[in-house]
Write a protein that holds these residues in place. Sequence first.
Motif, short mmCIF file in Angstrom:
data_model
loop_
_atom_site.label_atom_id
_atom_site.label_comp_id
_atom_site.label_asym_id
_atom_site.label_seq_id
_atom_site.Cartn_x
_atom_site.Cartn_y
_atom_site.Cartn_z
N GLY A 74 0.82 -1.21 0.00
CA GLY A 74 0.00 0.00 0.00
C GLY A 74 0.85 1.25 0.00
N VAL A 75 1.90 1.25 0.80
CA VAL A 75 2.80 2.41 0.88
C VAL A 75 3.63 2.52 -0.39
CG1 VAL A 75 4.71 3.43 2.17
CG2 VAL A 75 2.87 2.27 3.39
N PHE A 76 4.10 1.39 -0.91
CA PHE A 76 4.93 1.40 -2.11
C PHE A 76 4.21 1.97 -3.33
CE2 PHE A 76 7.62 -2.50 -0.64
CZ PHE A 76 8.26 -1.68 0.27
N SER A 77 2.88 1.94 -3.30
CA SER A 77 2.10 2.37 -4.47
C SER A 77 1.54 3.78 -4.33
CB SER A 77 0.94 1.38 -4.70
OG SER A 77 1.42 0.07 -4.86
N THR A 78 1.93 4.48 -3.28
CA THR A 78 1.31 5.76 -2.95
C THR A 78 2.33 6.89 -2.91
OG1 THR A 78 -0.28 4.55 -1.58
CG2 THR A 78 -0.19 6.93 -1.27
N SER A 79 1.89 8.08 -3.29
CA SER A 79 2.65 9.32 -3.11
C SER A 79 4.02 9.25 -3.77
CB SER A 79 2.74 9.66 -1.62
OG SER A 79 3.31 10.93 -1.41
N ILE A 80 5.04 9.79 -3.11
CA ILE A 80 6.38 9.89 -3.67
C ILE A 80 6.95 8.51 -4.00
CG2 ILE A 80 8.76 10.60 -3.21
CD1 ILE A 80 6.85 12.93 -3.71
N LEU A 81 6.73 7.54 -3.11
CA LEU A 81 7.24 6.20 -3.36
C LEU A 81 6.60 5.59 -4.60
CD1 LEU A 81 8.34 6.58 -0.46
CD2 LEU A 81 7.88 4.16 -0.08
N THR B 248 9.27 3.76 7.15
CA THR B 248 9.70 5.12 7.46
C THR B 248 11.10 5.37 6.89
OG1 THR B 248 8.38 5.15 9.49
CG2 THR B 248 10.16 6.75 9.32
N VAL B 249 12.01 4.43 7.12
CA VAL B 249 13.36 4.55 6.60
C VAL B 249 13.34 4.61 5.07
CG1 VAL B 249 15.61 3.43 6.40
CG2 VAL B 249 14.41 3.44 8.60
N ILE B 250 12.58 3.73 4.46
CA ILE B 250 12.52 3.66 2.99
C ILE B 250 12.00 4.97 2.40
CG2 ILE B 250 11.36 2.53 1.06
CD1 ILE B 250 11.49 -0.07 2.79
N ASP B 251 10.97 5.53 3.02
CA ASP B 251 10.44 6.81 2.54
C ASP B 251 11.52 7.89 2.57
OD1 ASP B 251 7.72 8.49 2.09
OD2 ASP B 251 9.06 9.60 3.42
N SER B 252 12.30 7.92 3.66
CA SER B 252 13.34 8.94 3.78
C SER B 252 14.46 8.73 2.78
CB SER B 252 13.90 8.94 5.21
OG SER B 252 14.68 7.79 5.46
N LEU B 253 14.68 7.48 2.34
CA LEU B 253 15.74 7.19 1.37
C LEU B 253 15.31 7.50 -0.05
CD1 LEU B 253 17.00 3.72 2.70
CD2 LEU B 253 17.94 5.98 3.17
N VAL B 254 14.08 7.12 -0.39
CA VAL B 254 13.61 7.30 -1.76
C VAL B 254 13.53 8.77 -2.12
CG1 VAL B 254 11.65 6.96 -3.31
CG2 VAL B 254 12.40 5.09 -1.83
N ARG B 255 13.12 9.62 -1.19
CA ARG B 255 12.99 11.04 -1.49
C ARG B 255 14.35 11.70 -1.74
NH1 ARG B 255 12.70 15.00 1.94
NH2 ARG B 255 10.59 15.57 1.29
N LEU B 256 15.43 11.01 -1.38
CA LEU B 256 16.77 11.53 -1.65
C LEU B 256 17.31 11.09 -3.01
CD1 LEU B 256 18.45 10.98 1.85
CD2 LEU B 256 17.65 13.14 0.87
N GLN B 257 16.58 10.22 -3.69
CA GLN B 257 17.03 9.76 -4.99
C GLN B 257 16.78 10.83 -6.06
OE1 GLN B 257 18.71 6.75 -5.22
NE2 GLN B 257 18.44 6.96 -3.00
N PRO B 258 17.72 11.06 -6.96
CA PRO B 258 17.53 12.06 -8.02
C PRO B 258 16.26 11.77 -8.83
CG PRO B 258 19.81 11.31 -7.96
CD PRO B 258 19.05 10.43 -7.03
#
Length: 260
Positions: free
Chosen positions: A15-22, A160-170
């Motif tokens: 559910g999280v993987f398919s939503t918003s920035i992720l 939570t960790v994954i969200d913080s990492l993905v938003r740092l990806q170019p």
Amino acid sequence: MRIDVLTLFPEMCEGVFSTSILGKAREKGIVSLNAVNFRDFSGNKHNSVDDTPYGGGGGMVLKPDPIYNAVEHVLGITPNEEDNRRSDEEVSVKPRIILMCPQGKTYNQKIAEELAQEQHLIFICGHYEGYDERIREHLVTDELSMGDYVLTGGELPALTVIDSLVRLQPGALGNETSAISDSFSTGLLEYPHYTRPAEFRGWKVPDILLSGHHANIDIWRREQALLRTLERRPDLLETAELTMKDKKTLERLRNVDKPE
């Protein structure tokens, strides 16, 4: 970047993987996000992944074999029939394997920026009383905690960790400067933001932000970041990278309320 999450509840992750920035980063191919149910690798007819602890005690402990089997599946390693242990060569090329547990290092933005440089991460999300110690000693490369409290499982911390990492990806964020100015990215809390209308219920936007003078706006924002950090998280100032000008500003801010 590829991220695999070993979990007993893959539906929590999807559910999280398919939503918003992720979700957008996944669609763009910026990151590969996969939830792996390690119950599928239990190797027994009852699909059990836990057992009672040796020596007695309450609760159940996650067995090592389902976790090892799941990790080896993710890595494309086929266990040898005579010896299920991986070779030293296989271990040396493995990605960062992260155990989410209360005993781990407390997660922060510095760790996020470090892990964001990795090409492949595997998160292990536990439940029950804990992990068989052989998982901790011989498989994982990192142990992370979200703070001094206990949750039911490792899924929410891992997400939570994954969200913080993905938003740092170019390319993951619409505005590439957003991550740079976020709280903790500079070692300080973020400065306050305002948008339209310029006046709302008698509360006005600071005049400096309406001036169009970008150099002065930058100075104001830096001062506000210093002030907010001083008031709310003064501990951060001990490790933040501060210029001489920052230090003079902090000295002035500390003396504002002092009597003459």
